[in-house]
Design a protein around this motif. Sequence first.
Motif, mmCIF file in Angstrom:
data_model
loop_
_atom_site.group_PDB
_atom_site.id
_atom_site.type_symbol
_atom_site.label_atom_id
_atom_site.label_comp_id
_atom_site.label_asym_id
_atom_site.label_seq_id
_atom_site.Cartn_x
_atom_site.Cartn_y
_atom_site.Cartn_z
ATOM 1 N N LEU A 48 3.539 1.516 -3.449
ATOM 2 C CA LEU A 48 2.967 1.931 -4.731
ATOM 3 C C LEU A 48 2.984 3.457 -4.853
ATOM 4 C CD1 LEU A 48 1.555 0.724 -7.273
ATOM 5 C CD2 LEU A 48 -0.599 1.349 -6.213
ATOM 6 N N LYS A 49 2.829 4.126 -3.723
ATOM 7 C CA LYS A 49 2.804 5.584 -3.738
ATOM 8 C C LYS A 49 4.186 6.190 -3.545
ATOM 9 C CE LYS A 49 -1.928 5.732 -2.519
ATOM 10 N NZ LYS A 49 -2.971 5.916 -1.528
ATOM 11 N N ARG B 174 0.796 -1.232 0.000
ATOM 12 C CA ARG B 174 0.000 0.000 0.000
ATOM 13 C C ARG B 174 0.827 1.279 0.000
ATOM 14 N NH1 ARG B 174 -5.426 -0.368 0.057
ATOM 15 N NH2 ARG B 174 -6.243 -2.426 0.546
ATOM 16 N N SER B 175 1.942 1.303 0.719
ATOM 17 C CA SER B 175 2.693 2.557 0.675
ATOM 18 C C SER B 175 3.765 2.554 -0.414
ATOM 19 C CB SER B 175 3.257 2.934 2.048
ATOM 20 O OG SER B 175 4.356 2.150 2.348
ATOM 21 N N ARG C 78 6.541 5.252 -6.526
ATOM 22 C CA ARG C 78 5.797 5.256 -7.772
ATOM 23 C C ARG C 78 6.716 5.322 -8.992
ATOM 24 N NH1 ARG C 78 0.924 8.331 -10.686
ATOM 25 N NH2 ARG C 78 0.538 6.386 -11.708
#
Lengths: 206, 372
Positions: free
Chosen positions: A185-186, A182-183, A189
């Motif tokens: 991917l951000k 979840r983190s 990025r």
Amino acid sequence: MKPVIALTKGRVEKQFLAYLEERGVDSTPLVEKGRKLSVETDQAIYFFAKGVDVTTYVQHGIADLGIVGEDIIAEFQPDVFNLFPLPFGACKMAVAAEKDKVWPDRKKRIASKYTNITKQYYLEKGESVDIIKLEGSVELAPLLGLADAIVDIVETGTTLKENGLEVIEDIQHFTARVIANRSSLKMKRNILQPYLSVLQEEVAQS
Amino acid sequence: MFLPAGSRDLTGRQLVNRVAIYEKFQSVVNLRNYQAIETPVIEYSTTFTNPYAGMTLKKMLKWFDEEGEIEVLRPDWTIAVARALANQQSDQQKWAYAGSVFKKDHAGVESHQAGIEIIRTPGLFGEYESLFTAVRFLRELGLHQYSIELGHTEIFETFISSLELDEAAASQIRQAMHDKRKDEVYRLVKEAGNEETAEAVAALADAFGGTAILDKFAGEWENNSKLLPVIQELQQLAAALEELGQDVIVDLGRVKQLPYYNGAMFRGFLADSGAECFSGGRYDELYEQFGGKMSAVGLAFDMDVLATALPAPEKQERICLLTDEKGLIAAEALRYKYPDAVVDVRTEATAENYDRVYKVVQSGEGYEVVEK
């Protein structure tokens, strides 16, 4: 920094590497990994694990991305992004029983490796059943009288057939999928996006 | 003796860090004129499980009281504070809390939080104040490498409410969006509506990254009277944070995970570990549920994450005095002489590191302290 990718060992791994090759990604170091559990290529760092462990590594951020069968995701419900399907590893989850099964006059017993999927299915159906957890060769259970039916992965149906079983209800269709932390991917990025684009690229099938 | 999974004893650095963080939090919020509030650690489950609060009983630590009511250990601060403040008559706008929350699905069950609630403020005042307080607090802690992510509940909700679905169907799509499961979002929305909406909603799953995303969607929704103001709101918040030198990212596909959010949502990700160090947003409807019609914005810091990330403290001088009981008075005198140093007393030499070691030696009638 390179993307870290957890890959489900075995059939998914082989199909994924073929899929990479189709997209012009050289996966020789991965094919020739021998007994190594982790391999670094020009594009990424890969490691190989059992399906459910792939989801665990991704959830904890040890791997940024994971390649895993959707059956595992549905069963274990990891807290990860479940990005997109891959065009291989197609199978379905189904209820199977002996041909011409005569159902007993009591609460049904269902054997499965996938107890959460089984529970969810019968919950939505509104039917109370007893679930028996097995670790493998689930087809044995109805034959030996441990259970009335099984919930299991069906690919071609050959194993069922050879053991005198047949699908009586389909539950859900699955393929392999790409999951992401979840983190990661951000926060990562910029390094993950090029890799994900390659995986999503349409290539002409020869 | 064995501890339950995830439970642990804390000693040394972790504990010192956590205490230091709580102290720093208090000083930051005091200087911004927040008033402290504490709710009880035990409440009735219905405070948290009513349809507006929307938490699941399953994950709470609970038991029956003698009247058969279910009581729980505080699973969430925001809801408890809303219950306490909704009917408060004071005109205090800014409130701060700090303490533990208990959830079964959290490793170790107990987690440590501190947070702020800003009520009865107009426009974006609450959002600015929350975000600025977060930036200030993290700066005071010496944490600079992190990103603040902005999102907004009304982007996804606007699309979904246009489909007029029942709550079960809506929450199925919301969950797929939460998982960024683009193919499933597309399929479900197409089934419930049309291809055009399905494409628009599915595109939200990829609408995350730098603030350029906001400009792109501002263009795309130029004539959309509902969505353009939302984007403009996020642009204002992003611009304010960037002016403070803060790294901002956005996720337009972020959905509310509890039903009471109804506006901007924000959270902080630490650059090194990717851990979420704070999260919050706007939730006016939560206060309405408890009988107070007012605006409410807030955020909570994860003190455990911050304690792990805290940079090493400045080194203090460490002095050791070797003495028996007779030298304790001399040691006390030494402490006055070095008010900022750590002064320890040992009866015999140890392997521990000290910057200076003193020794008490007999001199005539009394004792004298000499450096070794």
